[in-house]
Design a protein around this motif. Structure first.
Motif, PDB file in Angstrom:
ATOM      1  N   TYR A 176       0.826  -1.214   0.000  1.00 32.04           N
ATOM      2  CA  TYR A 176       0.000   0.000   0.000  1.00 32.04           C
ATOM      3  C   TYR A 176       0.857   1.259   0.000  1.00 32.04           C
ATOM      4  N   ILE A 177       0.309   2.314  -0.567  1.00 28.96           N
ATOM      5  CA  ILE A 177       0.908   3.643  -0.466  1.00 28.96           C
ATOM      6  C   ILE A 177       0.195   4.340   0.680  1.00 28.96           C
ATOM      7  N   ALA A 178       0.987   4.847   1.630  1.00 34.07           N
ATOM      8  CA  ALA A 178       0.438   5.518   2.811  1.00 34.07           C
ATOM      9  C   ALA A 178      -0.574   4.642   3.545  1.00 34.07           C
ATOM     10  N   GLY A 179      -0.394   3.347   3.443  1.00 33.51           N
ATOM     11  CA  GLY A 179      -1.288   2.415   4.125  1.00 33.51           C
ATOM     12  C   GLY A 179      -2.724   2.496   3.640  1.00 33.51           C
ATOM     13  N   PHE A 180      -2.908   3.012   2.427  1.00 31.66           N
ATOM     14  CA  PHE A 180      -4.268   3.318   1.989  1.00 31.66           C
ATOM     15  C   PHE A 180      -4.537   2.939   0.542  1.00 31.66           C
ATOM     16  N   PHE A 181      -3.626   3.368  -0.374  1.00 32.42           N
ATOM     17  CA  PHE A 181      -3.856   3.097  -1.797  1.00 32.42           C
ATOM     18  C   PHE A 181      -3.078   1.864  -2.223  1.00 32.42           C
ATOM     19  N   GLN A 182      -3.703   1.020  -3.021  1.00 30.30           N
ATOM     20  CA  GLN A 182      -2.987  -0.100  -3.615  1.00 30.30           C
ATOM     21  C   GLN A 182      -1.785   0.471  -4.370  1.00 30.30           C
ATOM     22  N   ASN A 183      -0.614  -0.119  -4.173  1.00 33.37           N
ATOM     23  CA  ASN A 183       0.584   0.397  -4.835  1.00 33.37           C
ATOM     24  C   ASN A 183       0.578   0.061  -6.327  1.00 33.37           C
ATOM     25  N   SER A 184       0.351   1.078  -7.151  1.00 30.78           N
ATOM     26  CA  SER A 184       0.384   0.919  -8.603  1.00 30.78           C
ATOM     27  C   SER A 184       1.037   2.177  -9.170  1.00 30.78           C
ATOM     28  N   PRO A 185       1.566   2.095 -10.385  1.00 28.21           N
ATOM     29  CA  PRO A 185       2.198   3.285 -10.976  1.00 28.21           C
ATOM     30  C   PRO A 185       1.267   4.500 -11.004  1.00 28.21           C
ATOM     31  N   ASP A 186       0.008   4.302 -11.367  1.00 29.76           N
ATOM     32  CA  ASP A 186      -0.927   5.432 -11.426  1.00 29.76           C
ATOM     33  C   ASP A 186      -1.180   6.014 -10.042  1.00 29.76           C
ATOM     34  N   ASN A 187      -1.387   5.140  -9.065  1.00 32.69           N
ATOM     35  CA  ASN A 187      -1.643   5.646  -7.713  1.00 32.69           C
ATOM     36  C   ASN A 187      -0.412   6.349  -7.147  1.00 32.69           C
ATOM     37  N   MET A 188       0.770   5.831  -7.469  1.00 33.71           N
ATOM     38  CA  MET A 188       1.996   6.453  -6.975  1.00 33.71           C
ATOM     39  C   MET A 188       2.155   7.851  -7.582  1.00 33.71           C
ATOM     40  N   THR A 189       1.880   7.956  -8.884  1.00 36.55           N
ATOM     41  CA  THR A 189       1.994   9.255  -9.554  1.00 36.55           C
ATOM     42  C   THR A 189       1.000  10.240  -8.941  1.00 36.55           C
ATOM     43  N   PHE A 190      -0.212   9.761  -8.729  1.00 36.22           N
ATOM     44  CA  PHE A 190      -1.262  10.599  -8.132  1.00 36.22           C
ATOM     45  C   PHE A 190      -0.843  11.058  -6.733  1.00 36.22           C
ATOM     46  N   TRP A 191      -0.277  10.139  -5.960  1.00 33.75           N
ATOM     47  CA  TRP A 191       0.149  10.461  -4.594  1.00 33.75           C
ATOM     48  C   TRP A 191       1.214  11.557  -4.602  1.00 33.75           C
ATOM     49  N   ILE A 192       2.221  11.401  -5.458  1.00 33.41           N
ATOM     50  CA  ILE A 192       3.336  12.350  -5.460  1.00 33.41           C
ATOM     51  C   ILE A 192       2.902  13.702  -6.012  1.00 33.41           C
ATOM     52  N   GLU A 193       2.021  13.665  -6.998  1.00 30.60           N
ATOM     53  CA  GLU A 193       1.538  14.908  -7.600  1.00 30.60           C
ATOM     54  C   GLU A 193       0.801  15.751  -6.548  1.00 30.60           C
ATOM     55  N   SER A 236       1.635  18.835  -0.220  1.00 31.52           N
ATOM     56  CA  SER A 236       1.651  18.924  -1.676  1.00 31.52           C
ATOM     57  C   SER A 236       2.662  19.997  -2.056  1.00 31.52           C
ATOM     58  N   SER A 237       3.489  19.724  -3.074  1.00 26.34           N
ATOM     59  CA  SER A 237       4.530  20.695  -3.439  1.00 26.34           C
ATOM     60  C   SER A 237       4.362  21.223  -4.845  1.00 26.34           C
ATOM     61  N   GLY A 238       3.180  21.080  -5.429  1.00 26.96           N
ATOM     62  CA  GLY A 238       2.952  21.621  -6.770  1.00 26.96           C
ATOM     63  C   GLY A 238       3.761  20.898  -7.833  1.00 26.96           C
ATOM     64  N   ILE A 239       3.895  19.581  -7.694  1.00 25.11           N
ATOM     65  CA  ILE A 239       4.657  18.782  -8.655  1.00 25.11           C
ATOM     66  C   ILE A 239       3.753  18.460  -9.851  1.00 25.11           C
ATOM     67  N   SER A 240       4.275  18.657 -11.071  1.00 28.91           N
ATOM     68  CA  SER A 240       3.464  18.368 -12.266  1.00 28.91           C
ATOM     69  C   SER A 240       3.311  16.859 -12.423  1.00 28.91           C
ATOM     70  N   GLN A 241       2.303  16.466 -13.209  1.00 25.98           N
ATOM     71  CA  GLN A 241       2.080  15.036 -13.407  1.00 25.98           C
ATOM     72  C   GLN A 241       3.280  14.389 -14.102  1.00 25.98           C
ATOM     73  N   ASN A 242       3.864  15.140 -15.010  1.00 20.22           N
ATOM     74  CA  ASN A 242       5.037  14.636 -15.728  1.00 20.22           C
ATOM     75  C   ASN A 242       6.205  14.360 -14.778  1.00 20.22           C
ATOM     76  N   ASP A 243       6.476  15.321 -13.887  1.00 24.08           N
ATOM     77  CA  ASP A 243       7.546  15.128 -12.899  1.00 24.08           C
ATOM     78  C   ASP A 243       7.186  13.986 -11.944  1.00 24.08           C
TER      79      ASP A 243
END
Ligand code: HEC
Length: 129
Positions: free
Chosen positions: A80-97, A110-117
């Motif tokens: 899990y990501i943050a003990g909450f989201f299933q760990n997947s590339p899309d969820n990880m990107t969403f989490w970091i964004e 949140s640090s204003g990270i673009s989806q690309n970054d």
């Protein structure tokens, strides 16, 4: 109107979840780096630039020994990501964004990270197996 949007969003989520169940998204995570289209090398530079290491221990990143958040050691194979989201590339990107949008009120800002970054950072994180 908004009810309609909520319903179609809901339907989309159901389809996504079903897709995960059928294709076993969880299994893809371990080999995430291969089927993930971000640039992991650029991601490593971004991790330094955004100062993620101030809060996280991150293998392979100099001086990344923070202890505010969990260690990102073997994050690629965590369930899990943050003990909450299933760990997947899309969820990880969403989490970091936007971690505050993902899980309002959690301790990661949140640090204003673009989806690309965020995608490149995720690609790097998936090298941490
Ligand atoms: C101010 C401190 C802080 C900064 C800066 C920070 N994080 Fe976090 N991060 C946290 C905290 C706290 C959590 C735990 C959140 C939770 O579990 O609800 C977390 C959780 C995470 C997780 C999920 C870890 C797990 O074990 O499930 C990942 C991945 C992550 N952060 C990546 C990053 C990345 C990449 C950056 C830089 C772009 C970053 N973080 C910047 C504090 C921070």
């Amino acid at each position: 109107m908004s009810g309609k949007i909520a319903r179609s969003t809901c339907r989309l989520l159901v389809v996504l979840c079903l897709g995960c169940t059928l294709t076993g998204c969880g299994n893809n995570v371990a080999s995430g780096a291969q089927n993930f289209n971000g640039n992991s090398r650029r991601g490593a530079d971004l991790v330094k630039q955004y100062g993620c290491g101030g809060c996280h221990e991150i293998p392979g990143i100099a001086d990344a020994d923070g202890n505010v958040g969990p260690s990102l050691r073997r994050i690629a194979s965590r369930t899990y990501i943050a003990g909450f989201f299933q760990n997947s590339p899309d969820n990880m990107t969403f989490w970091i964004e936007d971690p505050q949008k993902a899980l309002p009120g959690n301790a990661m800002p949140s640090s204003g990270i673009s989806q690309n970054d965020a995608r490149d950072i995720s690609a790097f994180l998936y090298t941490l197996k």
